[in-house]
Design an enzyme around this catalytic site. Structure first.
Site, PDB file in Angstrom:
ATOM      1  N   ASP A  45       0.839  -1.198   0.000  1.00  0.00           N
ATOM      2  CA  ASP A  45       0.000   0.000   0.000  1.00  0.00           C
ATOM      3  C   ASP A  45       0.879   1.255   0.000  1.00  0.00           C
ATOM      4  O   ASP A  45       0.373   2.380  -0.059  1.00  0.00           O
ATOM      5  CB  ASP A  45      -1.015  -0.009   1.158  1.00  0.00           C
ATOM      6  CG  ASP A  45      -0.371  -0.058   2.517  1.00  0.00           C
ATOM      7  OD1 ASP A  45       0.864  -0.174   2.608  1.00  0.00           O
ATOM      8  OD2 ASP A  45      -1.118   0.029   3.523  1.00  0.00           O
ATOM      9  N   SER A  46       2.195   1.055   0.020  1.00  0.00           N
ATOM     10  CA  SER A  46       3.136   2.156  -0.239  1.00  0.00           C
ATOM     11  C   SER A  46       2.822   2.796  -1.594  1.00  0.00           C
ATOM     12  O   SER A  46       3.250   3.922  -1.864  1.00  0.00           O
ATOM     13  CB  SER A  46       4.577   1.641  -0.228  1.00  0.00           C
ATOM     14  OG  SER A  46       4.707   0.500  -1.057  1.00  0.00           O
ATOM     15  N   ASP A  84      -0.913  -6.356  -0.232  1.00  0.00           N
ATOM     16  CA  ASP A  84      -1.215  -5.676   1.029  1.00  0.00           C
ATOM     17  C   ASP A  84      -2.709  -5.459   1.178  1.00  0.00           C
ATOM     18  O   ASP A  84      -3.378  -5.037   0.223  1.00  0.00           O
ATOM     19  CB  ASP A  84      -0.565  -4.277   0.999  1.00  0.00           C
ATOM     20  CG  ASP A  84       0.479  -4.090   2.073  1.00  0.00           C
ATOM     21  OD1 ASP A  84       0.525  -4.894   3.018  1.00  0.00           O
ATOM     22  OD2 ASP A  84       1.249  -3.124   1.942  1.00  0.00           O
ATOM     23  N   LYS A 112      -1.074  -9.498   3.118  1.00  0.00           N
ATOM     24  CA  LYS A 112      -0.328  -8.955   4.267  1.00  0.00           C
ATOM     25  C   LYS A 112      -1.228  -8.011   5.067  1.00  0.00           C
ATOM     26  O   LYS A 112      -1.938  -7.192   4.483  1.00  0.00           O
ATOM     27  CB  LYS A 112       0.929  -8.225   3.803  1.00  0.00           C
ATOM     28  CG  LYS A 112       1.730  -7.609   4.963  1.00  0.00           C
ATOM     29  CD  LYS A 112       3.128  -7.223   4.574  1.00  0.00           C
ATOM     30  CE  LYS A 112       3.242  -5.901   3.866  1.00  0.00           C
ATOM     31  NZ  LYS A 112       2.746  -4.738   4.625  1.00  0.00           N
ATOM     32  N   GLU A 114      -1.378  -5.515   8.764  1.00  0.00           N
ATOM     33  CA  GLU A 114      -0.580  -4.821   9.775  1.00  0.00           C
ATOM     34  C   GLU A 114      -1.253  -4.919  11.138  1.00  0.00           C
ATOM     35  O   GLU A 114      -2.409  -4.503  11.278  1.00  0.00           O
ATOM     36  CB  GLU A 114      -0.431  -3.337   9.409  1.00  0.00           C
ATOM     37  CG  GLU A 114       0.295  -3.103   8.108  1.00  0.00           C
ATOM     38  CD  GLU A 114       0.482  -1.616   7.802  1.00  0.00           C
ATOM     39  OE1 GLU A 114       0.117  -0.761   8.655  1.00  0.00           O
ATOM     40  OE2 GLU A 114       0.987  -1.305   6.719  1.00  0.00           O
ATOM     41  N   GLU A 181       9.217  -3.893  10.608  1.00  0.00           N
ATOM     42  CA  GLU A 181       9.648  -2.620  10.012  1.00  0.00           C
ATOM     43  C   GLU A 181      10.125  -1.652  11.098  1.00  0.00           C
ATOM     44  O   GLU A 181       9.436  -1.416  12.097  1.00  0.00           O
ATOM     45  CB  GLU A 181       8.466  -2.001   9.238  1.00  0.00           C
ATOM     46  CG  GLU A 181       8.795  -0.653   8.623  1.00  0.00           C
ATOM     47  CD  GLU A 181       7.814  -0.228   7.542  1.00  0.00           C
ATOM     48  OE1 GLU A 181       6.916  -1.014   7.155  1.00  0.00           O
ATOM     49  OE2 GLU A 181       7.968   0.919   7.070  1.00  0.00           O
TER      50      GLU A 181
HETATM   51  O1  KIV Z   1       3.547  -1.070   1.640  1.00  0.00           O
HETATM   52  C1  KIV Z   1       4.714  -1.468   1.596  1.00  0.00           C
HETATM   53  O2  KIV Z   1       5.453  -1.243   0.641  1.00  0.00           O
HETATM   54  C2  KIV Z   1       5.205  -2.228   2.734  1.00  0.00           C
HETATM   55  C3  KIV Z   1       6.674  -2.524   2.813  1.00  0.00           C
HETATM   56  C4  KIV Z   1       7.434  -1.288   3.094  1.00  0.00           C
HETATM   57  C5  KIV Z   1       7.002  -3.596   3.768  1.00  0.00           C
HETATM   58  O3  KIV Z   1       4.453  -2.594   3.588  1.00  0.00           O
END
Ligand code: KIV
Length: 264
Positions: A45-46, A84, A112, A114, A181
């Protein structure tokens, strides 16, 4: 080369072979990363920050991640593909199930999420229903406003113990991979040694089983700022595929991350 699965990563962990992960958002870059040998690709989600230009990851939607997951999937053949789950797309187990299924149907091999203790029921439900889970602890960017900024986590003994306990509980609930992280390297090492599932670090020192970076940081094109824990490999090599190979080599031989990339 054979397809990377969660079993491959467990084998790497047992053999002490460090593996690499990288974010990817489209078929062309993902294809290059896959063919150069990046083991794990994450549709992070970056993308809210590096593709969409937001200040944080909160505006990203499940449709955004599903779209980019489908793009990446079309470009790759070997890497394990993780998608994500964005902010507020997994706030209840039922909502988690529905949204995780969308990402798997878009082509993800794993999702993934969080968070720690509050996620245990969802992690168990996902795993039991055939959706592998990568957990994410430490500086979890979707909680940036709770943390009061992008700050290193687990610096004091109480928080370090909580993160270690959560890592063990997530593994017990069925998580098959863990991202940590921006935590002190000593804590990352303790978590990596305590778990049987592979642990991937970002800003967490050299003692995790694998490393992950955001592709825009590796290629030095993040808007004006490269985090301290990252490295611009394009500057060092001058060519994208060589930059990716240098990243893979340095993770494999333990030269990345160096002391200057960690938060001691
Ligand atoms: O969203 C992302 O790119 C991430 C990584 C930095 C681990 O969660």
């Amino acid at each position: 080369m054979s397809k990377v699965t969660s079993s491959t990563l467990i084998k790497f962990k047992k053999e002490g072979k460090k593996f690499t992960a990288l974010t990817a958002y489209d078929a062309s870059f993902a294809g290059a990363f896959d063919s150069e040998g990046v083991d794990v690709l994450l549709v992070g989600d970056s993308l809210g920050m590096v593709l969409q230009g937001h200040d944080d990851t909160l505006p990203v939607t499940i449709a955004d991640i599903a779209y980019h997951t489908a793009c990446v999937k079309r470009g790759i053949s070997r890497s394990l593909l993780i998608a994500d789950m964005p902010f507020m797309s997994y706030s209840t187990p039922e909502q988690t199930m529905t949204n995780a299924a969308l990402l798997m149907q878009a082509g993800a091999n794993m999702v993934k999420v969080e968070g720690g203790h509050w996620l245990l029921e969802s992690v168990k439900m996902l795993t039991e229903r055939g959706i592998p889970v990568c957990a994410h602890l430490g500086l979890t960017p979707q909680s940036v406003h709770v943390f009061g900024g992008f700050k290193v986590q687990g610096r004091d003994a109480e928080n370090a113990q909580r993160i270690l306990d959560e890592a063990k509980a997530l593994q017990a609930a069925g998580a098959q991979l863990l991202v940590v992280e921006c935590i002190p390297p000593q804590l990352a090492k303790a978590i990596t040694q305590a778990l049987t599932i592979p642990v991937i670090g970002i800003g967490a020192g050299a003692d995790t089983d694998g490393q992950i970076l955001v592709m825009h940081d590796v290629l030095g094109i993040s808007s004006g700022y490269i985090p301290r824990f990252s490295k611009n490999y394009l500057k060092q090599t001058g060519e994208i595929r060589s930059a990716i190979r240098a990243y893979i080599d340095e993770v494999a031989n333990g030269t990345f991350p160096a002391e200057e990339h960690t938060f001691n």
